[in-house]
Design a protein around this motif. Structure first.
Motif, PDB file in Angstrom:
ATOM      1  N   VAL A   1      27.181 -81.491 -99.958  1.00  0.00           N
ATOM      2  CA  VAL A   1      28.190 -80.538 -99.497  1.00  0.00           C
ATOM      3  C   VAL A   1      29.115 -80.149-100.651  1.00  0.00           C
ATOM      4  O   VAL A   1      29.412 -78.972-100.855  1.00  0.00           O
ATOM      5  CB  VAL A   1      28.988 -81.114 -98.310  1.00  0.00           C
ATOM      6  CG1 VAL A   1      30.198 -80.258 -97.996  1.00  0.00           C
ATOM      7  CG2 VAL A   1      28.099 -81.238 -97.094  1.00  0.00           C
ATOM      8  N   VAL A   2      29.562 -81.118-101.413  1.00  0.00           N
ATOM      9  CA  VAL A   2      30.446 -80.838-102.551  1.00  0.00           C
ATOM     10  C   VAL A   2      29.731 -79.969-103.584  1.00  0.00           C
ATOM     11  O   VAL A   2      30.303 -79.020-104.126  1.00  0.00           O
ATOM     12  CB  VAL A   2      30.962 -82.153-103.181  1.00  0.00           C
ATOM     13  CG1 VAL A   2      31.682 -81.894-104.491  1.00  0.00           C
ATOM     14  CG2 VAL A   2      31.855 -82.884-102.206  1.00  0.00           C
TER      15      VAL A   2
ATOM     16  N   LEU B   1      30.786 -76.181-104.794  1.00  0.00           N
ATOM     17  CA  LEU B   1      30.962 -75.865-106.205  1.00  0.00           C
ATOM     18  C   LEU B   1      30.183 -74.608-106.572  1.00  0.00           C
ATOM     19  O   LEU B   1      30.721 -73.693-107.209  1.00  0.00           O
ATOM     20  CB  LEU B   1      30.513 -77.043-107.073  1.00  0.00           C
ATOM     21  CG  LEU B   1      30.496 -76.809-108.581  1.00  0.00           C
ATOM     22  CD1 LEU B   1      31.913 -76.651-109.095  1.00  0.00           C
ATOM     23  CD2 LEU B   1      29.796 -77.940-109.287  1.00  0.00           C
ATOM     24  N   ILE B   2      28.933 -74.514-106.158  1.00  0.00           N
ATOM     25  CA  ILE B   2      28.110 -73.339-106.437  1.00  0.00           C
ATOM     26  C   ILE B   2      28.725 -72.100-105.797  1.00  0.00           C
ATOM     27  O   ILE B   2      28.808 -71.031-106.404  1.00  0.00           O
ATOM     28  CB  ILE B   2      26.672 -73.555-105.932  1.00  0.00           C
ATOM     29  CG1 ILE B   2      25.999 -74.714-106.674  1.00  0.00           C
ATOM     30  CG2 ILE B   2      25.852 -72.280-106.057  1.00  0.00           C
ATOM     31  CD1 ILE B   2      25.843 -74.503-108.155  1.00  0.00           C
TER      32      ILE B   2
ATOM     33  N   GLY C   1      33.848 -66.572-107.621  1.00  0.00           N
ATOM     34  CA  GLY C   1      34.833 -66.313-108.658  1.00  0.00           C
ATOM     35  C   GLY C   1      34.362 -65.331-109.709  1.00  0.00           C
ATOM     36  O   GLY C   1      35.165 -64.703-110.382  1.00  0.00           O
ATOM     37  N   SER C   2      33.060 -65.164-109.855  1.00  0.00           N
ATOM     38  CA  SER C   2      32.549 -64.265-110.883  1.00  0.00           C
ATOM     39  C   SER C   2      32.224 -62.879-110.342  1.00  0.00           C
ATOM     40  O   SER C   2      31.753 -62.034-111.085  1.00  0.00           O
ATOM     41  CB  SER C   2      31.301 -64.881-111.530  1.00  0.00           C
ATOM     42  OG  SER C   2      30.272 -64.978-110.566  1.00  0.00           O
TER      43      SER C   2
END
Length: 133
Positions: free
Chosen positions: A22-23, A27-28, A34-35
């Motif tokens: 899940v973490v 993150l992905i 964000g990009s």
């Protein structure tokens, strides 16, 4: 024969692999999200105001001190792009056209630009500024 007592039946220990998955997925997701927004024009210094609402959307017209304009990171000719903007930001679209002007841009030039956008069909125009502390 010697018998050893059985250990008491307790809770089964949970695996942390599901938590790690899940973490990793979060993150992905945040790296991709964000990009997606194109960077702003680094040569434009925002106008400073006393009170403002926070907004930094990627679709902003950046206007430099010499009147140079960029849209989504690319130089743009306002006269050529105005028909496209009037469709996207016209009456009934519900979207505001955002302008980030350099603090050294002459006010008369900014007023002329806003007037051209208004007469070209852009319904709502918002001037993005930086809060002066």
């Amino acid at each position: 024969m010697i018998r050893f007592p059985r250990p008491p039946a307790g809770k089964k220990q949970e695996s942390t692999i599901a938590l790690i998955n899940v973490v990793f997925l979060m993150l992905i997701f945040f790296l991709v999200a964000g990009s997606l927004a194109p960077p702003g024009d680094p040569d434009v210094r925002f106008i400073a105001t006393e009170r403002t609402t926070t907004a930094a959307p990627p679709d902003m017209l950046f206007v430099g001190s010499g009147g140079r304009t960029t849209w989504r990171g690319e130089p743009v000719d306002v006269a050529r792009t105005l028909p496209e903007w009037s469709e996207e930001f016209g009456e009934g679209s519900g979207r505001a056209f955002r302008i980030a002007a350099d603090e050294d841009l002459l006010a008369a030039d900014l007023v002329d630009l806003v007037a051209r956008l208004r007469t070209g069909g852009v319904a709502e125009i918002v001037l993005v500024a930086e809060r002066a502390d």
